[in-house]
Design a protein around this motif. Structure first.
Motif, PDB file in Angstrom:
ATOM      1  N   VAL A  49       0.853  -1.189   0.000  1.00 31.46           N
ATOM      2  CA  VAL A  49       0.000   0.000   0.000  1.00 31.46           C
ATOM      3  C   VAL A  49       0.888   1.238   0.000  1.00 31.46           C
ATOM      4  O   VAL A  49       1.937   1.248   0.649  1.00 31.46           O
ATOM      5  CB  VAL A  49      -0.918   0.006   1.256  1.00 31.46           C
ATOM      6  N   GLU A  50       0.450   2.252  -0.741  1.00 25.44           N
ATOM      7  CA  GLU A  50       1.108   3.558  -0.705  1.00 25.44           C
ATOM      8  C   GLU A  50       0.278   4.488   0.161  1.00 25.44           C
ATOM      9  O   GLU A  50      -0.955   4.476   0.089  1.00 25.44           O
ATOM     10  CB  GLU A  50       1.188   4.168  -2.103  1.00 25.44           C
ATOM     11  N   LYS A  51       0.970   5.280   0.948  1.00 27.35           N
ATOM     12  CA  LYS A  51       0.312   6.247   1.823  1.00 27.35           C
ATOM     13  C   LYS A  51       0.613   7.637   1.282  1.00 27.35           C
ATOM     14  O   LYS A  51       1.774   8.002   1.114  1.00 27.35           O
ATOM     15  CB  LYS A  51       0.848   6.084   3.241  1.00 27.35           C
ATOM     16  N   ASN A  88      -3.558   3.744  -1.181  1.00 29.66           N
ATOM     17  CA  ASN A  88      -3.800   3.095  -2.464  1.00 29.66           C
ATOM     18  C   ASN A  88      -2.952   1.839  -2.544  1.00 29.66           C
ATOM     19  O   ASN A  88      -1.800   1.822  -2.082  1.00 29.66           O
ATOM     20  CB  ASN A  88      -3.414   4.020  -3.623  1.00 29.66           C
ATOM     21  N   PRO A  89      -3.493   0.798  -3.158  1.00 25.50           N
ATOM     22  CA  PRO A  89      -2.675  -0.409  -3.331  1.00 25.50           C
ATOM     23  C   PRO A  89      -1.570  -0.155  -4.350  1.00 25.50           C
ATOM     24  O   PRO A  89      -1.765   0.588  -5.317  1.00 25.50           O
ATOM     25  CB  PRO A  89      -3.670  -1.453  -3.846  1.00 25.50           C
ATOM     26  N   THR A  90      -0.424  -0.728  -4.118  1.00 24.96           N
ATOM     27  CA  THR A  90       0.666  -0.663  -5.094  1.00 24.96           C
ATOM     28  C   THR A  90       0.429  -1.738  -6.153  1.00 24.96           C
ATOM     29  O   THR A  90      -0.471  -2.572  -6.018  1.00 24.96           O
ATOM     30  CB  THR A  90       2.024  -0.922  -4.413  1.00 24.96           C
ATOM     31  N   ARG A  91       1.249  -1.729  -7.179  1.00 25.52           N
ATOM     32  CA  ARG A  91       1.159  -2.809  -8.177  1.00 25.52           C
ATOM     33  C   ARG A  91       1.363  -4.154  -7.509  1.00 25.52           C
ATOM     34  O   ARG A  91       0.679  -5.124  -7.810  1.00 25.52           O
ATOM     35  CB  ARG A  91       2.205  -2.609  -9.279  1.00 25.52           C
ATOM     36  N   ARG A  92       2.332  -4.196  -6.619  1.00 25.57           N
ATOM     37  CA  ARG A  92       2.583  -5.445  -5.891  1.00 25.57           C
ATOM     38  C   ARG A  92       1.351  -5.847  -5.077  1.00 25.57           C
ATOM     39  O   ARG A  92       0.984  -7.026  -5.023  1.00 25.57           O
ATOM     40  CB  ARG A  92       3.794  -5.292  -4.977  1.00 25.57           C
ATOM     41  N   GLY A  93       0.713  -4.885  -4.429  1.00 26.83           N
ATOM     42  CA  GLY A  93      -0.482  -5.178  -3.654  1.00 26.83           C
ATOM     43  C   GLY A  93      -1.583  -5.757  -4.524  1.00 26.83           C
ATOM     44  O   GLY A  93      -2.256  -6.718  -4.142  1.00 26.83           O
TER      45      GLY A  93
END
Length: 93
Positions: A56-58, A69-74
């Motif tokens: 997740v990105e904060k 938001n979810p990252t690509r990895r997430g």
């Protein structure tokens, strides 16, 4: 995703399903699902864990509000988890 708790996994799913949710929106969604109060002391450390794991990105909306938001990895982790689940429950659904 195998190293996440069920609560952390639920957090990731809620974040992926909402448009740039802030902490209280995530909290509200989970309280509806769990039918009980989610305390800040449980929510925010688990959100930070998802950030630390790169799932997740904060970001910030304003001086007081963080968005997640979810990252690509997430997103890849969610997809892999869903595929794994499908092999066991596809016949039920």
């Amino acid at each position: 995703m195998y190293d996440l708790t069920g609560f952390q996994r639920d957090l990731l799913y809620v974040i992926a399903g909402l448009d740039e949710p802030h902490g209280l929106a995530i909290k509200d969604e989970l309280e509806n699902y769990y039918e009980s109060e989610i305390h800040h002391g449980r929510l925010y450390p688990n959100l930070d864990t998802l950030v630390d794991k790169g799932l997740v990105e904060k970001g910030t909306r304003d001086r007081r509000t963080n968005v997640y938001n979810p990252t690509r990895r997430g997103r890849r982790e969610i997809e892999a988890r869903r595929e794994w689940e499908d092999q066991y429950v596809q016949e039920i659904v």
